[in-house]
Every structure is written in structure tokens, then in C-alpha cells.
Design a protein around this motif. Structure first.
Motif, PDB file in Angstrom:
ATOM      1  N   ILE A  49     -56.541  61.132 -68.436  1.00  0.00           N
ATOM      2  CA  ILE A  49     -57.720  61.697 -69.335  1.00  0.00           C
ATOM      3  C   ILE A  49     -57.895  63.050 -69.522  1.00  0.00           C
ATOM      4  O   ILE A  49     -57.858  63.652 -70.493  1.00  0.00           O
ATOM      5  CB  ILE A  49     -58.881  61.006 -69.176  1.00  0.00           C
ATOM      6  N   TRP A 106     -67.295  57.564 -64.422  1.00  0.00           N
ATOM      7  CA  TRP A 106     -65.873  57.002 -64.968  1.00  0.00           C
ATOM      8  C   TRP A 106     -66.210  56.042 -66.157  1.00  0.00           C
ATOM      9  O   TRP A 106     -65.404  56.349 -67.145  1.00  0.00           O
ATOM     10  CB  TRP A 106     -65.411  56.036 -63.842  1.00  0.00           C
ATOM     11  N   LYS A 164     -64.515  57.254 -69.817  1.00  0.00           N
ATOM     12  CA  LYS A 164     -63.677  56.437 -70.829  1.00  0.00           C
ATOM     13  C   LYS A 164     -64.292  56.282 -72.134  1.00  0.00           C
ATOM     14  O   LYS A 164     -63.570  56.142 -73.123  1.00  0.00           O
ATOM     15  CB  LYS A 164     -63.614  54.876 -70.023  1.00  0.00           C
ATOM     16  N   TYR A 172     -63.897  59.365 -74.084  1.00  0.00           N
ATOM     17  CA  TYR A 172     -62.384  59.634 -74.412  1.00  0.00           C
ATOM     18  C   TYR A 172     -62.196  58.568 -75.593  1.00  0.00           C
ATOM     19  O   TYR A 172     -61.340  58.968 -76.464  1.00  0.00           O
ATOM     20  CB  TYR A 172     -61.541  59.118 -73.052  1.00  0.00           C
TER      21      TYR A 172
END
Length: 72
Positions: free
Chosen positions: A6, A54, A58, A61
Motif C-alpha cells: 500500500i 491497518w 485498507k 486505500y
């Protein structure tokens, strides 16, 4: 997908500086947001899936990737 994958994505495809991410979340400096998120992930003691940063990364992203794809 890993945090490093990422990170590389955002190096190659930097998000806009300001992002109206959600109705209740406006990011005024996306690079600072990403840097802070990666620091939190790196300092997390435990399984990656139990790290709130996290999950945020995610989601961010995924939303930025969708936005990039829709603009092409």
C-alpha cells in the motif's frame, strides 16, 4: 496486500492533499495522515488484523483506488 504494498501504491499514486473521505472525516493533509497511519502500524504490538490503523489504511486505500479507476 501488505502495508508495504500500500505504501508503494501511494508513492506511485499520491492522493490529493485534501480528501473529503467520509461525511464525518475530512483529511486536510493526506501525506501526514498516511505517515501517521504507517507509524501506528509499525508500532503495533500484535497481529496486523487487530490494528485499527491497518483497517483505516485498507479502507482509505480501497476508496482512493476506486476513485483513481473511475477517473480513467
Amino acid at each position: 496486500m501488505t502495508p508495504e504494498e500500500i505504501r508503494r501504491y501511494f508513492i506511485d499514486n499520491p492522493p490529493p492533499k485534501e480528501v473529503d473521505w467520509k461525511p464525518h472525516a475530512k483529511i486536510t493533509d493526506s501525506q501526514a495522515f498516511l505517515n501517521h497511519t504507517f507509524v501506528l502500524i509499525n508500532n503495533h504490538r500484535g497481529q496486523l488484523d487487530s490494528c485499527p490503523a491497518w483497517w483505516r489504511l485498507k479502507e482509505f486505500y480501497g476508496d482512493m483506488k476506486k476513485q483513481d479507476e473511475s477517473q480513467k
